[in-house]
Design a protein around this motif. Structure first.
Motif, short mmCIF file in Angstrom:
data_model
loop_
_atom_site.label_atom_id
_atom_site.label_comp_id
_atom_site.label_asym_id
_atom_site.label_seq_id
_atom_site.Cartn_x
_atom_site.Cartn_y
_atom_site.Cartn_z
N VAL A 17 -8.13 7.45 0.73
CA VAL A 17 -8.38 6.96 -0.53
C VAL A 17 -7.40 5.79 -0.92
O VAL A 17 -7.80 4.80 -1.57
N LEU A 18 -6.32 6.15 -0.65
CA LEU A 18 -5.15 4.88 -1.09
C LEU A 18 -5.34 3.74 -0.32
O LEU A 18 -4.97 2.42 -0.63
N SER A 19 -5.84 3.80 0.98
CA SER A 19 -6.05 2.58 1.72
C SER A 19 -7.14 1.74 1.21
O SER A 19 -7.31 0.77 1.37
N LYS A 20 -8.16 2.59 0.50
CA LYS A 20 -9.48 2.08 -0.10
C LYS A 20 -8.85 1.30 -1.50
O LYS A 20 -9.66 0.34 -1.75
N ARG A 21 -8.08 2.14 -2.14
CA ARG A 21 -7.53 1.60 -3.42
C ARG A 21 -6.75 0.28 -3.46
O ARG A 21 -6.81 -0.55 -4.25
N TRP A 22 -5.90 0.40 -2.32
CA TRP A 22 -4.83 -0.80 -2.38
C TRP A 22 -5.46 -1.80 -1.37
O TRP A 22 -5.70 -1.78 -0.16
N THR A 23 -5.78 -3.10 -1.80
CA THR A 23 -6.22 -4.09 -1.05
C THR A 23 -5.03 -5.11 -0.76
O THR A 23 -4.38 -5.23 -1.45
N SER A 24 -5.23 -5.91 0.38
CA SER A 24 -4.55 -7.01 0.61
C SER A 24 -5.16 -8.13 1.16
O SER A 24 -5.92 -7.80 1.88
N PRO A 25 -4.90 -9.51 1.10
CA PRO A 25 -5.51 -10.56 1.41
C PRO A 25 -5.09 -10.91 3.14
O PRO A 25 -5.38 -11.87 3.66
N ALA A 26 -4.21 -9.96 3.43
CA ALA A 26 -3.48 -10.23 4.83
C ALA A 26 -4.57 -9.70 5.84
O ALA A 26 -5.44 -9.04 5.70
N PRO A 27 -4.47 -10.18 7.13
CA PRO A 27 -5.19 -9.69 8.14
C PRO A 27 -5.12 -8.45 8.46
O PRO A 27 -4.22 -7.87 8.45
N LEU A 28 -6.25 -7.90 8.98
CA LEU A 28 -6.52 -6.64 9.18
C LEU A 28 -5.53 -5.96 10.50
O LEU A 28 -4.99 -5.00 10.23
N LEU A 29 -5.48 -6.90 11.45
CA LEU A 29 -4.63 -6.41 12.63
C LEU A 29 -2.99 -6.24 11.99
O LEU A 29 -2.25 -5.48 12.56
N ALA A 30 -2.68 -7.14 11.03
CA ALA A 30 -1.39 -7.08 10.82
C ALA A 30 -1.20 -5.75 10.04
O ALA A 30 -0.03 -5.24 10.12
N THR A 31 -2.09 -5.54 8.83
CA THR A 31 -1.67 -4.38 7.98
C THR A 31 -1.86 -3.05 8.92
O THR A 31 -0.99 -2.25 8.64
N THR A 32 -2.53 -3.00 10.04
CA THR A 32 -2.67 -1.85 10.85
C THR A 32 -1.23 -1.70 11.67
O THR A 32 -0.84 -0.82 11.62
N GLY A 33 -0.58 -2.95 12.06
CA GLY A 33 0.36 -2.97 12.62
C GLY A 33 1.53 -2.36 11.84
O GLY A 33 2.43 -1.65 12.14
N TRP A 34 1.48 -2.81 10.67
CA TRP A 34 2.70 -2.29 9.42
C TRP A 34 2.54 -0.59 9.38
O TRP A 34 3.36 -0.18 9.33
N GLN A 35 1.10 -0.15 9.31
CA GLN A 35 1.29 1.23 8.94
C GLN A 35 1.61 1.87 10.55
O GLN A 35 2.16 2.92 10.43
N LEU A 36 1.15 1.45 11.36
CA LEU A 36 1.64 2.11 12.86
C LEU A 36 3.17 2.13 12.99
O LEU A 36 3.71 3.08 13.34
N VAL A 37 3.76 1.06 12.62
CA VAL A 37 5.24 0.75 12.75
C VAL A 37 5.82 1.68 11.75
O VAL A 37 6.86 2.66 11.95
N ALA A 38 5.37 1.85 10.55
CA ALA A 38 5.90 2.82 9.44
C ALA A 38 5.71 4.21 10.06
O ALA A 38 6.49 5.01 9.86
#
Length: 313
Positions: free
Chosen positions: A162-183
């Motif tokens: 739900v938070l992933s849907k609520r929080w949006t960002s103009p950054a690329p999909l793969l970059a954001t996926t990478g951030w979450q996997l690293v975190a």
């Protein structure tokens, strides 16, 4: 528009389908009794690879948002999944986890303005019933801590969706996926070292192949597809696709491991598919009134935030 939606649903469904093969890979290729290390290897290297490929780092509030999302969607979720897997029979853990779509539907109604319809509630209940027929075995013993961990994992993952849907960002999909996997990987790192000790020694070629499968298709690819689905579909529609994981796991066990399928399991599979399909049918305009209430002047209101952030699925 309908064909685009169906295509997006089909692509997103690949993520839980890939996750459904995790049990086979874990039991056939990985060293025994190292589930947290497997989760760590699944998340951190894949995240670092995506960050290196995209060469993007978070900005502003996306540093803490990435940490929160990665912790919920990956770090804490996988840790709780580990506890549930060790303290409960697999069927019990999967059945408790199947409540996730209902939790998402309730959270989405409050945080995203998605309408909680009777059809969604019935599909959610049917999904739990179908998964229980598919994987639950007679005489399965319950453990309070294990059930709490399985339920906690469902709540944590539902909140992350739900938070992933609520929080949006103009950054690329793969970059954001990478951030979450690293975190998520960084959250898992101290837990894995504390509980399981240093990494296993003497890894075989099969072990390395199994870990590579979990990291690349199982994390980098699957999570990118999952977050892409969250971006383009409603949170409730996406989370119902997670019911495919136990269905695929059962099918793979039958095809590859020669496990026997009962009539009850076949009935459970039909119920799961029916619930999944029912949840993907678009709401009528009257049913979708709540979604329109979050729009203004024909444009959807975006949550306030750092629009200069670089990334998000």
């Amino acid at each position: 528009m309908l064909s685009n939606r169906i295509a997006l649903i089909a692509v997103t469904a690949l993520a839980p389908a890939i996750w459904g093969t995790t049990y086979l890979v874990t039991t056939e290729f990985l060293p025994p009794d190292r589930p947290l290390f497997a989760a760590l290897v699944r998340a951190l290297p894949a995240g670092l690879l995506l960050v290196a490929l995209t060469r993007r780092l978070p900005r502003g509030q996306w540093w803490w948002r990435s940490l929160v999302l990665g912790t919920l969607n990956i770090g804490v979720f996988l840790a709780l999944l580990f506890v549930a897997a060790y303290r409960l029979p697999g069927g019990v853990a999967a059945t408790v986890g199947a409540i996730q779509p209902l939790i998402v539907a309730v959270l989405a109604s409050g945080l995203l303005g998605e309408r909680l319809t009777p059809r969604t509630a019935i599909a959610g209940i049917a999904g739990v019933a179908g998964v229980s027929l598919l994987v639950l075995r007679a005489g399965a013993k319950l453990d309070v801590l294990g059930v709490a961990a399985a339920l906690g994992g469902a709540v944590v993952m539902a909140t992350g969706v739900v938070l992933s849907k609520r929080w949006t960002s103009p950054a690329p999909l793969l970059a954001t996926t990478g951030w979450q996997l690293v975190a998520g990987g960084l959250v898992l790192l101290p837990v894995a070292l504390l509980v399981e000790g240093p990494p296993p020694s003497g890894l075989t070629a099969g072990n390395i192949l199994g870990y590579a499968y979990l990291a690349i298709p199982g994390a980098a690819v699957a999570y990118a597809l999952w977050f892409r689905g969250i971006r383009g579909l409603s949170a409730t529609s996406v989370t119902f696709l997670s019911l495919l994981s136990p269905l695929v796991a059962t099918t793979v066990g039958w095809l590859v491991l020669g496990q026997h399928l009962t009539t009850a399991q076949l009935l459970g599979a039909v119920i799961v598919l029916a619930a999944l399909v029912a949840a993907q049918i678009p709401l009528k305009k009257k049913e979708n009134h709540a979604d329109h209430s979050v729009r203004s002047g024909g444009r959807r209101r975006e949550p306030s935030g750092d629009r200069s952030a670089i990334a998000r699925p």
